[in-house]
Motif scaffolding. Structure first.
Motif, PDB file in Angstrom:
ATOM      1  N   VAL A   9       6.315   4.841   5.509  1.00  0.00           N
ATOM      2  CA  VAL A   9       6.179   6.088   4.847  1.00  0.00           C
ATOM      3  C   VAL A   9       4.913   5.943   4.115  1.00  0.00           C
ATOM      4  CG1 VAL A   9       8.471   6.949   4.975  1.00  0.00           C
ATOM      5  CG2 VAL A   9       7.689   5.619   3.054  1.00  0.00           C
ATOM      6  N   ALA A  10       4.283   7.012   3.669  1.00  0.00           N
ATOM      7  CA  ALA A  10       3.086   6.930   2.974  1.00  0.00           C
ATOM      8  C   ALA A  10       3.389   6.204   1.514  1.00  0.00           C
ATOM      9  CB  ALA A  10       2.478   8.328   2.706  1.00  0.00           C
ATOM     10  N   LEU A  11       2.247   5.624   1.165  1.00  0.00           N
ATOM     11  CA  LEU A  11       2.496   4.837  -0.220  1.00  0.00           C
ATOM     12  C   LEU A  11       2.328   5.965  -1.344  1.00  0.00           C
ATOM     13  CD1 LEU A  11       0.457   1.548   0.212  1.00  0.00           C
ATOM     14  CD2 LEU A  11       2.917   1.834  -0.087  1.00  0.00           C
ATOM     15  N   ALA A  12       1.287   6.644  -1.359  1.00  0.00           N
ATOM     16  CA  ALA A  12       0.892   7.801  -2.119  1.00  0.00           C
ATOM     17  C   ALA A  12      -0.199   8.488  -1.459  1.00  0.00           C
ATOM     18  CB  ALA A  12       0.525   7.224  -3.668  1.00  0.00           C
ATOM     19  N   ALA A  13      -0.562   9.794  -2.236  1.00  0.00           N
ATOM     20  CA  ALA A  13      -1.450  10.644  -1.507  1.00  0.00           C
ATOM     21  C   ALA A  13      -2.706  10.000  -1.251  1.00  0.00           C
ATOM     22  CB  ALA A  13      -1.572  11.825  -2.219  1.00  0.00           C
ATOM     23  N   ALA A  14      -3.205   9.195  -2.000  1.00  0.00           N
ATOM     24  CA  ALA A  14      -4.470   8.526  -1.884  1.00  0.00           C
ATOM     25  C   ALA A  14      -4.656   7.078  -1.275  1.00  0.00           C
ATOM     26  CB  ALA A  14      -5.148   8.372  -3.377  1.00  0.00           C
ATOM     27  N   VAL A  15      -3.314   6.778  -0.876  1.00  0.00           N
ATOM     28  CA  VAL A  15      -3.216   5.380  -0.236  1.00  0.00           C
ATOM     29  C   VAL A  15      -3.113   5.475   1.378  1.00  0.00           C
ATOM     30  CG1 VAL A  15      -2.114   3.100  -0.018  1.00  0.00           C
ATOM     31  CG2 VAL A  15      -2.562   4.261  -2.228  1.00  0.00           C
ATOM     32  N   VAL A  46       4.720 -10.111   4.958  1.00  0.00           N
ATOM     33  CA  VAL A  46       5.700 -10.234   3.939  1.00  0.00           C
ATOM     34  C   VAL A  46       5.984  -9.360   2.672  1.00  0.00           C
ATOM     35  CG1 VAL A  46       6.714 -11.974   2.205  1.00  0.00           C
ATOM     36  CG2 VAL A  46       6.192 -12.670   4.455  1.00  0.00           C
ATOM     37  N   LEU A  47       4.795  -9.139   2.167  1.00  0.00           N
ATOM     38  CA  LEU A  47       4.618  -8.117   1.193  1.00  0.00           C
ATOM     39  C   LEU A  47       5.094  -6.703   1.601  1.00  0.00           C
ATOM     40  CD1 LEU A  47       1.092  -8.969  -0.145  1.00  0.00           C
ATOM     41  CD2 LEU A  47       3.096  -9.285  -1.334  1.00  0.00           C
ATOM     42  N   LEU A  48       4.450  -6.232   3.021  1.00  0.00           N
ATOM     43  CA  LEU A  48       5.116  -5.012   3.460  1.00  0.00           C
ATOM     44  C   LEU A  48       6.524  -4.983   3.494  1.00  0.00           C
ATOM     45  CD1 LEU A  48       2.507  -3.742   6.223  1.00  0.00           C
ATOM     46  CD2 LEU A  48       3.444  -2.485   4.331  1.00  0.00           C
ATOM     47  N   SER A  49       7.250  -5.710   3.914  1.00  0.00           N
ATOM     48  CA  SER A  49       8.581  -5.922   4.205  1.00  0.00           C
ATOM     49  C   SER A  49       9.208  -5.918   2.832  1.00  0.00           C
ATOM     50  CB  SER A  49       9.158  -7.292   5.001  1.00  0.00           C
ATOM     51  OG  SER A  49      10.624  -7.056   5.319  1.00  0.00           O
ATOM     52  N   LEU A  50       8.727  -6.599   2.041  1.00  0.00           N
ATOM     53  CA  LEU A  50       9.425  -6.619   0.738  1.00  0.00           C
ATOM     54  C   LEU A  50       9.385  -5.228  -0.071  1.00  0.00           C
ATOM     55  CD1 LEU A  50      10.611  -8.130  -2.004  1.00  0.00           C
ATOM     56  CD2 LEU A  50       8.453  -8.881  -2.571  1.00  0.00           C
ATOM     57  N   GLY A  51       7.850  -4.466  -0.054  1.00  0.00           N
ATOM     58  CA  GLY A  51       7.883  -3.161  -0.695  1.00  0.00           C
ATOM     59  C   GLY A  51       8.769  -2.059   0.193  1.00  0.00           C
ATOM     60  N   TRP A  52       9.033  -2.250   1.455  1.00  0.00           N
ATOM     61  CA  TRP A  52       9.812  -1.304   2.221  1.00  0.00           C
ATOM     62  C   TRP A  52      11.212  -1.410   1.568  1.00  0.00           C
ATOM     63  CZ3 TRP A  52       9.781   2.631   5.270  1.00  0.00           C
ATOM     64  CH2 TRP A  52      10.875   2.947   5.987  1.00  0.00           C
ATOM     65  N   LEU A  54      12.292  -2.589  -1.391  1.00  0.00           N
ATOM     66  CA  LEU A  54      12.574  -2.214  -2.468  1.00  0.00           C
ATOM     67  C   LEU A  54      12.087  -0.585  -2.854  1.00  0.00           C
ATOM     68  CD1 LEU A  54      10.475  -5.116  -4.162  1.00  0.00           C
ATOM     69  CD2 LEU A  54      12.858  -4.661  -4.387  1.00  0.00           C
ATOM     70  N   SER A  55      11.275   0.133  -1.998  1.00  0.00           N
ATOM     71  CA  SER A  55      10.997   1.416  -2.542  1.00  0.00           C
ATOM     72  C   SER A  55      10.812   2.149  -1.215  1.00  0.00           C
ATOM     73  CB  SER A  55       9.709   1.372  -3.521  1.00  0.00           C
ATOM     74  OG  SER A  55       8.670   0.986  -2.563  1.00  0.00           O
ATOM     75  N   ARG A  56      10.966   1.791  -0.219  1.00  0.00           N
ATOM     76  CA  ARG A  56      10.294   2.363   0.892  1.00  0.00           C
ATOM     77  C   ARG A  56       8.986   2.819   0.822  1.00  0.00           C
ATOM     78  NH1 ARG A  56      14.807   0.478   2.299  1.00  0.00           N
ATOM     79  NH2 ARG A  56      16.320   1.255   3.483  1.00  0.00           N
ATOM     80  N   LEU A  57       8.077   1.875   0.270  1.00  0.00           N
ATOM     81  CA  LEU A  57       6.741   2.071   0.142  1.00  0.00           C
ATOM     82  C   LEU A  57       6.365   3.114  -0.671  1.00  0.00           C
ATOM     83  CD1 LEU A  57       5.503   0.906   3.848  1.00  0.00           C
ATOM     84  CD2 LEU A  57       6.294  -0.620   1.638  1.00  0.00           C
ATOM     85  N   ASP A  58       7.200   3.531  -1.682  1.00  0.00           N
ATOM     86  CA  ASP A  58       6.746   4.760  -2.567  1.00  0.00           C
ATOM     87  C   ASP A  58       6.527   4.281  -3.922  1.00  0.00           C
ATOM     88  OD1 ASP A  58       6.863   7.102  -3.895  1.00  0.00           O
ATOM     89  OD2 ASP A  58       8.790   7.844  -3.152  1.00  0.00           O
ATOM     90  N   CYS A  68       8.574  -0.562 -11.884  1.00  0.00           N
ATOM     91  CA  CYS A  68       7.865   0.691 -11.083  1.00  0.00           C
ATOM     92  C   CYS A  68       6.943   0.364  -9.944  1.00  0.00           C
ATOM     93  CB  CYS A  68       6.665   0.614 -12.307  1.00  0.00           C
ATOM     94  SG  CYS A  68       5.483  -0.720 -12.482  1.00  0.00           S
ATOM     95  N   GLY A  69       6.637   1.184  -9.096  1.00  0.00           N
ATOM     96  CA  GLY A  69       5.859   1.397  -8.032  1.00  0.00           C
ATOM     97  C   GLY A  69       6.277   0.909  -6.802  1.00  0.00           C
ATOM     98  N   VAL A  70       5.591   0.611  -5.910  1.00  0.00           N
ATOM     99  CA  VAL A  70       6.030   0.261  -4.510  1.00  0.00           C
ATOM    100  C   VAL A  70       6.870  -1.054  -4.739  1.00  0.00           C
ATOM    101  CG1 VAL A  70       4.993  -0.674  -2.057  1.00  0.00           C
ATOM    102  CG2 VAL A  70       4.017   1.320  -3.414  1.00  0.00           C
ATOM    103  N   MET A  71       6.246  -1.909  -5.428  1.00  0.00           N
ATOM    104  CA  MET A  71       6.976  -3.270  -5.507  1.00  0.00           C
ATOM    105  C   MET A  71       7.943  -3.551  -6.501  1.00  0.00           C
ATOM    106  SD  MET A  71       5.354  -4.458  -3.002  1.00  0.00           S
ATOM    107  CE  MET A  71       5.813  -6.039  -2.844  1.00  0.00           C
TER     108      MET A  71
END
Length: 433
Positions: A9-15, A46-52, A54-58, A68-71
């Motif tokens: 999913v999208a990280l944020a509107a500007a990303v 690895v970074l993407l999978s960890l972010g998913w 933790l936050s579903r990349l949000d 806070c944040g994606v991670m």
């Protein structure tokens, strides 16, 4: 556990997450994962999978203790990341680029302490212990659950991460049993793994003798499954719930015996008279509320209502925010109470292969009160409601595989792949979600 192949999913509107492929300068300019991977020599996947996990990349996600944040950078990780990256702790929460860079810097420091050389860092399997250490000060079983979840997602793949075979080098965690495979089982609910909360985070009791159990309180964790179970083991948290469900597959862990009083509702009377059920996710992101989690949780709640004589109504199966004096808002506006209560009450015919399409064309109009509900009229004049859920269990239909589900009537679900196909016997005229 190797779950279905999820869409990022999208990280944020500007990303913008870059398309799969070699990460060049153009990609690094728009993909915070590629930029952080290049700067700190940490595998992007690895970074993407960890972010998913933790936050579903949000990037908007804020955790239960201010992560806070994606991670989902905790206060401790932000302090370490600030020293490693030169960014302030505030900057590390402000943008996805800085947030991911902070996580990458800390992961690289873990890898350096583990002795990974340049050639080693190219092998994702050698990053297992560094990922486990990113979980913070948790016991070995939680650390393994945390890292296994990341590597299981690597195996399943993401939208920009191809599925792959993984063989993680678990090192110090190699002899720790995998979560749910060889660990202790719940004494109260057979499907659940038993992972007790810290003794300071609940009260021993002898319910139903000391207190009746006449409520079920529904929560959302504001954090990951592994992180929530670790939080209950932390004496500083002073919180616990009886059960916690995982988003991806509906797996469940019990942390407090049903006879004992969990500290979950923020109200002494409700704590004494209720079972608290946590659901992995964040209230502002409906991607966490999967069909598998709904079903598994509702099966438990149905069992609890039978065991303790709890009425199957919204007066007794309540949201955390509805508890008198509560200062929380979970489970939030995206929680589907209608569907959940139907499951608790034993709705049948739910799932793959159970829907019989009506003859003729279903005329559909937008339903009042929900931008995700559409009301249709069958040729015989009967009314049906189509509920569109943007995330759900993936199923194959006549025109491919999808995670979007349509609920037809009170007790029937079908994959979105079954609608608008033009095939005889399938539902015509139903707009896709």
């Amino acid at each position: 556990m190797v779950g279905p192949r999820f869409l990022a999913v999208a990280l944020a509107a500007a990303v913008v997450v870059a398309l799969a492929g070699p990460a060049g300068a153009r990609e690094r300019a728009t993909d915070p994962f590629a930029a952080a991977a290049a700067r700190y020599d940490v595998p992007r996947d690895v970074l993407l999978s960890l972010g998913w996990m933790l936050s579903r990349l949000d990037q908007r996600a804020v955790g239960r203790a201010g992560e806070c944040g994606v991670m989902q950078l905790s206060a401790d990780i932000r302090r370490e990341a600030a020293a490693l990256t030169g960014r302030s702790t505030a900057e590390l929460c402000a943008t996805a680029a800085d947030n991911v860079a902070g996580a990458a810097g800390v992961l690289r420091a873990h890898a350096d302490r583990a002795g990974l050389r340049a050639a080693d860092r190219a092998d994702v399997n050698l990053w297992y212990e560094s990922v486990a250490r990113f979980a913070g000060k948790v016991d070995a079983s939680i650390a393994r659950l945390y890292a296994d979840t990341v590597f299981d997602q690597l195996a399943a793949g993401l939208d920009t991460v191809p599925a792959r075979a993984v063989a993680p080098v678990r090192g110090r965690l190699a002899d720790v049993p995998g979560w749910g495979s060889a660990g202790p089982r719940s004494p109260d609910h057979e499907p659940a793994t038993w992972s007790p909360a810290h003794d300071d985070n609940f009260r021993d009791a002898d319910r139903e003798k000391s207190h009746p159990i006449d409520f079920v309180v529904i929560h959302v964790t504001q954090g990951s499954y592994a992180g929530t179970l670790a939080w209950f083991k932390n004496p500083a948290s002073e919180v616990s719930a009886h059960y916690t469900f995982r988003s991806s597959d509906g797996a469940v862990t019990q942390s407090v015996r049903e006879k004992d009083i969990g500290w979950h509702a923020g109200n002494r009377d409700y704590n004494a008279r209720s079972i608290g059920i946590e659901h992995e996710g964040f209230i502002d992101n409906p991607a966490w509320f999967t069909d598998r989690m709904y079903r598994a949780s509702a099966a438990l709640t149905r069992t609890l209502t039978e065991k303790y004589g709890i009425p199957r109504t919204r007066a007794n199966i309540v949201a955390h925010r509805e508890v008198p004096g509560a200062d929380h808002t979970d489970p939030g506006k995206h929680w589907n109470w209608t569907y959940y209560l139907q499951l608790v009450k034993g709705a049948t015919g739910i799932g793959k292969g159970t829907v019989k399409a009506p003859t003729g064309t279903l005329t559909v109009r937008k339903g009042a009160g929900s931008d995700r509900a559409k009301v249709g009229t069958l040729p015989d004049g009967a009314k049906v409601t189509i509920w569109c859920q943007a995330t759900g269990t993936a199923e194959s239909g006549p025109v491919g595989r999808t995670k979007v589900w349509n609920r037809i009537g009170q007790d029937r679900w079908i994959s979105n792949a079954y609608v608008n196909t033009g095939h005889p016997g399938f539902i015509a005229g139903v707009p896709k979600c």
